[in-house]
Design a protein around this motif. Structure first.
Motif, PDB file in Angstrom:
ATOM      1  N   ILE A  18       0.760  -1.165  -0.016  1.00  0.00           N
ATOM      2  CA  ILE A  18      -0.135  -0.221   0.049  1.00  0.00           C
ATOM      3  C   ILE A  18       0.816   1.120  -0.029  1.00  0.00           C
ATOM      4  CG2 ILE A  18      -1.681   1.279   1.215  1.00  0.00           C
ATOM      5  CD1 ILE A  18      -3.032  -1.221   2.065  1.00  0.00           C
ATOM      6  N   ILE A  19       0.754   2.051  -0.948  1.00  0.00           N
ATOM      7  CA  ILE A  19       1.702   3.269  -1.191  1.00  0.00           C
ATOM      8  C   ILE A  19       0.768   4.364  -1.505  1.00  0.00           C
ATOM      9  CG2 ILE A  19       3.357   4.391  -2.558  1.00  0.00           C
ATOM     10  CD1 ILE A  19       4.166   1.404  -3.605  1.00  0.00           C
ATOM     11  N   GLY A  20       1.068   5.402  -0.612  1.00  0.00           N
ATOM     12  CA  GLY A  20       0.117   6.620  -0.703  1.00  0.00           C
ATOM     13  C   GLY A  20       0.711   7.576  -1.839  1.00  0.00           C
ATOM     14  N   GLY A  21       0.201   8.737  -1.988  1.00  0.00           N
ATOM     15  CA  GLY A  21       0.713   9.771  -2.921  1.00  0.00           C
ATOM     16  C   GLY A  21       0.036   9.860  -4.181  1.00  0.00           C
ATOM     17  N   HIS A  22      -1.182   9.063  -4.515  1.00  0.00           N
ATOM     18  CA  HIS A  22      -1.771   9.354  -5.805  1.00  0.00           C
ATOM     19  C   HIS A  22      -2.757  10.531  -5.743  1.00  0.00           C
ATOM     20  CE1 HIS A  22      -0.403   5.484  -7.093  1.00  0.00           C
ATOM     21  NE2 HIS A  22      -0.470   4.836  -5.785  1.00  0.00           N
ATOM     22  N   THR A  23      -2.602  11.227  -6.851  1.00  0.00           N
ATOM     23  CA  THR A  23      -3.657  12.518  -6.940  1.00  0.00           C
ATOM     24  C   THR A  23      -4.550  12.247  -8.413  1.00  0.00           C
ATOM     25  OG1 THR A  23      -2.073  13.758  -5.918  1.00  0.00           O
ATOM     26  CG2 THR A  23      -3.674  15.002  -6.973  1.00  0.00           C
ATOM     27  N   LEU A  24      -5.780  12.310  -8.300  1.00  0.00           N
ATOM     28  CA  LEU A  24      -6.700  12.157  -9.195  1.00  0.00           C
ATOM     29  C   LEU A  24      -7.550  13.413  -9.488  1.00  0.00           C
ATOM     30  CD1 LEU A  24      -8.250   8.528  -8.801  1.00  0.00           C
ATOM     31  CD2 LEU A  24      -6.392   9.162 -10.179  1.00  0.00           C
ATOM     32  N   SER A  25      -7.718  13.665 -10.712  1.00  0.00           N
ATOM     33  CA  SER A  25      -8.365  15.027 -11.111  1.00  0.00           C
ATOM     34  C   SER A  25      -9.792  14.583 -12.061  1.00  0.00           C
ATOM     35  CB  SER A  25      -7.705  16.132 -12.019  1.00  0.00           C
ATOM     36  OG  SER A  25      -8.022  17.032 -12.357  1.00  0.00           O
ATOM     37  N   MET A  26     -10.746  14.913 -11.621  1.00  0.00           N
ATOM     38  CA  MET A  26     -12.073  14.772 -12.209  1.00  0.00           C
ATOM     39  C   MET A  26     -12.907  16.030 -12.510  1.00  0.00           C
ATOM     40  SD  MET A  26     -13.702  11.720 -10.340  1.00  0.00           S
ATOM     41  CE  MET A  26     -12.815  10.423  -9.432  1.00  0.00           C
ATOM     42  N   TYR A  27     -13.445  15.961 -13.779  1.00  0.00           N
ATOM     43  CA  TYR A  27     -14.400  16.841 -14.271  1.00  0.00           C
ATOM     44  C   TYR A  27     -15.746  16.254 -14.231  1.00  0.00           C
ATOM     45  CZ  TYR A  27     -15.662  21.281 -16.981  1.00  0.00           C
ATOM     46  OH  TYR A  27     -16.117  22.414 -17.106  1.00  0.00           O
ATOM     47  N   VAL A  28     -16.573  16.823 -13.455  1.00  0.00           N
ATOM     48  CA  VAL A  28     -17.946  16.208 -13.130  1.00  0.00           C
ATOM     49  C   VAL A  28     -19.283  17.155 -13.307  1.00  0.00           C
ATOM     50  CG1 VAL A  28     -16.837  14.491 -11.548  1.00  0.00           C
ATOM     51  CG2 VAL A  28     -17.884  16.550 -10.566  1.00  0.00           C
ATOM     52  N   THR A  29     -20.250  16.621 -13.354  1.00  0.00           N
ATOM     53  CA  THR A  29     -21.348  17.652 -13.521  1.00  0.00           C
ATOM     54  C   THR A  29     -21.655  18.113 -11.986  1.00  0.00           C
ATOM     55  OG1 THR A  29     -22.628  15.558 -13.229  1.00  0.00           O
ATOM     56  CG2 THR A  29     -22.425  16.473 -15.420  1.00  0.00           C
ATOM     57  N   ASN A  30     -22.187  19.238 -11.837  1.00  0.00           N
ATOM     58  CA  ASN A  30     -22.542  19.822 -10.784  1.00  0.00           C
ATOM     59  C   ASN A  30     -23.862  19.500 -10.200  1.00  0.00           C
ATOM     60  OD1 ASN A  30     -22.091  21.505  -8.300  1.00  0.00           O
ATOM     61  ND2 ASN A  30     -22.119  23.391  -9.435  1.00  0.00           N
ATOM     62  N   GLN A  31     -24.039  18.278  -9.713  1.00  0.00           N
ATOM     63  CA  GLN A  31     -25.409  17.825  -9.354  1.00  0.00           C
ATOM     64  C   GLN A  31     -25.128  17.185  -7.958  1.00  0.00           C
ATOM     65  OE1 GLN A  31     -28.267  17.758 -11.032  1.00  0.00           O
ATOM     66  NE2 GLN A  31     -26.884  19.055 -12.703  1.00  0.00           N
ATOM     67  N   PRO A  32     -26.218  17.097  -7.122  1.00  0.00           N
ATOM     68  CA  PRO A  32     -26.221  16.624  -5.912  1.00  0.00           C
ATOM     69  C   PRO A  32     -25.941  15.093  -5.848  1.00  0.00           C
ATOM     70  CG  PRO A  32     -28.197  17.737  -6.012  1.00  0.00           C
ATOM     71  CD  PRO A  32     -27.577  17.770  -7.577  1.00  0.00           C
ATOM     72  N   GLY A  33     -25.153  14.420  -5.194  1.00  0.00           N
ATOM     73  CA  GLY A  33     -24.890  13.017  -5.074  1.00  0.00           C
ATOM     74  C   GLY A  33     -23.810  12.528  -6.029  1.00  0.00           C
ATOM     75  N   VAL A  34     -23.219  13.559  -6.663  1.00  0.00           N
ATOM     76  CA  VAL A  34     -21.954  13.027  -7.486  1.00  0.00           C
ATOM     77  C   VAL A  34     -20.910  12.587  -6.668  1.00  0.00           C
ATOM     78  CG1 VAL A  34     -20.410  13.597  -9.193  1.00  0.00           C
ATOM     79  CG2 VAL A  34     -22.721  14.484  -9.284  1.00  0.00           C
ATOM     80  N   LEU A  35     -20.614  13.237  -5.616  1.00  0.00           N
ATOM     81  CA  LEU A  35     -19.340  12.901  -4.710  1.00  0.00           C
ATOM     82  C   LEU A  35     -19.778  11.801  -4.011  1.00  0.00           C
ATOM     83  CD1 LEU A  35     -16.630  13.833  -3.685  1.00  0.00           C
ATOM     84  CD2 LEU A  35     -17.753  15.097  -1.712  1.00  0.00           C
ATOM     85  N   MET A  36     -20.862  11.363  -3.613  1.00  0.00           N
ATOM     86  CA  MET A  36     -21.243  10.123  -3.163  1.00  0.00           C
ATOM     87  C   MET A  36     -20.945   8.950  -3.732  1.00  0.00           C
ATOM     88  SD  MET A  36     -24.647   8.708  -1.543  1.00  0.00           S
ATOM     89  CE  MET A  36     -25.282   8.524  -3.232  1.00  0.00           C
ATOM     90  N   ARG A  37     -21.596   9.017  -5.068  1.00  0.00           N
ATOM     91  CA  ARG A  37     -21.307   8.011  -5.932  1.00  0.00           C
ATOM     92  C   ARG A  37     -19.825   7.675  -6.455  1.00  0.00           C
ATOM     93  NH1 ARG A  37     -25.941   9.919  -7.754  1.00  0.00           N
ATOM     94  NH2 ARG A  37     -25.198  11.445  -9.145  1.00  0.00           N
ATOM     95  N   ILE A  38     -18.913   8.816  -6.505  1.00  0.00           N
ATOM     96  CA  ILE A  38     -17.636   8.582  -6.620  1.00  0.00           C
ATOM     97  C   ILE A  38     -16.867   7.946  -5.643  1.00  0.00           C
ATOM     98  CG2 ILE A  38     -15.342   9.764  -6.808  1.00  0.00           C
ATOM     99  CD1 ILE A  38     -17.065  11.786  -8.777  1.00  0.00           C
ATOM    100  N   CYS A  39     -17.225   8.250  -4.344  1.00  0.00           N
ATOM    101  CA  CYS A  39     -16.701   7.725  -3.159  1.00  0.00           C
ATOM    102  C   CYS A  39     -17.001   6.401  -2.885  1.00  0.00           C
ATOM    103  CB  CYS A  39     -17.284   8.466  -1.809  1.00  0.00           C
ATOM    104  SG  CYS A  39     -16.423  10.162  -1.593  1.00  0.00           S
ATOM    105  N   ASN A  84     -14.524   6.778 -14.890  1.00  0.00           N
ATOM    106  CA  ASN A  84     -14.874   7.272 -16.141  1.00  0.00           C
ATOM    107  C   ASN A  84     -16.223   6.736 -16.718  1.00  0.00           C
ATOM    108  OD1 ASN A  84     -12.891   9.294 -16.981  1.00  0.00           O
ATOM    109  ND2 ASN A  84     -11.336   7.699 -17.317  1.00  0.00           N
ATOM    110  N   LYS A  85     -16.543   5.565 -16.309  1.00  0.00           N
ATOM    111  CA  LYS A  85     -17.937   4.908 -16.764  1.00  0.00           C
ATOM    112  C   LYS A  85     -19.190   5.701 -15.974  1.00  0.00           C
ATOM    113  CE  LYS A  85     -16.187   0.287 -17.980  1.00  0.00           C
ATOM    114  NZ  LYS A  85     -16.135  -1.009 -17.579  1.00  0.00           N
ATOM    115  N   LEU A  86     -18.875   6.383 -14.863  1.00  0.00           N
ATOM    116  CA  LEU A  86     -19.948   7.120 -14.128  1.00  0.00           C
ATOM    117  C   LEU A  86     -20.463   8.103 -14.944  1.00  0.00           C
ATOM    118  CD1 LEU A  86     -18.564   7.309 -10.585  1.00  0.00           C
ATOM    119  CD2 LEU A  86     -20.174   5.789 -11.296  1.00  0.00           C
ATOM    120  N   ILE A  87     -21.789   8.257 -15.102  1.00  0.00           N
ATOM    121  CA  ILE A  87     -22.515   9.065 -16.027  1.00  0.00           C
ATOM    122  C   ILE A  87     -22.345  10.482 -15.441  1.00  0.00           C
ATOM    123  CG2 ILE A  87     -24.733   9.288 -14.681  1.00  0.00           C
ATOM    124  CD1 ILE A  87     -26.009   8.799 -17.464  1.00  0.00           C
ATOM    125  N   ASP A  88     -21.995  10.885 -14.494  1.00  0.00           N
ATOM    126  CA  ASP A  88     -21.681  12.286 -13.887  1.00  0.00           C
ATOM    127  C   ASP A  88     -20.220  12.448 -14.224  1.00  0.00           C
ATOM    128  OD1 ASP A  88     -24.524  12.930 -13.424  1.00  0.00           O
ATOM    129  OD2 ASP A  88     -24.133  11.808 -11.386  1.00  0.00           O
TER     130      ASP A  88
END
Length: 106
Positions: A18-39, A84-88
């Motif tokens: 287990i190695i830390g230090g990864h940074t991901l960048s996402m461009y998502v729709t500004n809708q309620p619940g998007v962060l929950m589905r990603i988490c 990337n498969k998530l609709i938002d």
């Protein structure tokens, strides 16, 4: 006949892979619940989200999401594909150390 059960007070050692230090960048729709589905994608793969930064983009319909994560590096490509498969999610990619500039503001 009594059986004796041995118990030890040893804690399991942390995984060496287990190695830390990864940074991901996402461009998502500004809708309620998007962060929950990603988490949920990260929780299913036993990744820990260390930091989250979300801000509205130039277009108020979209947001930029930056995640600092730690977990097994072997599953990172699969997580990016699943996000990337998530609709938002418009797009998701990892910032590598050679492409990123890291600064600390005090």
């Amino acid at each position: 006949m009594a059986h004796s059960i041995k118990t030890t007070d040893k804690k399991p050692s942390p995984k060496a892979d287990i190695i830390g230090g990864h940074t991901l960048s996402m461009y998502v729709t500004n809708q309620p619940g998007v962060l929950m589905r990603i988490c949920q994608v990260f929780a299913r793969r036993a990744y820990n989200i260390d930091s989250v930064v979300v801000s509205q983009g130039r277009d108020p319909a979209f947001s930029r999401l930056t995640l600092g994560i730690s977990g097994d590096p072997a599953g990172l490509d699969q997580i990016i594909k699943q996000c990337n498969k998530l609709i938002d999610v418009i797009h998701c990619y990892e910032h590598t150390k050679s492409e990123a500039v890291v600064r600390e503001l005090a």
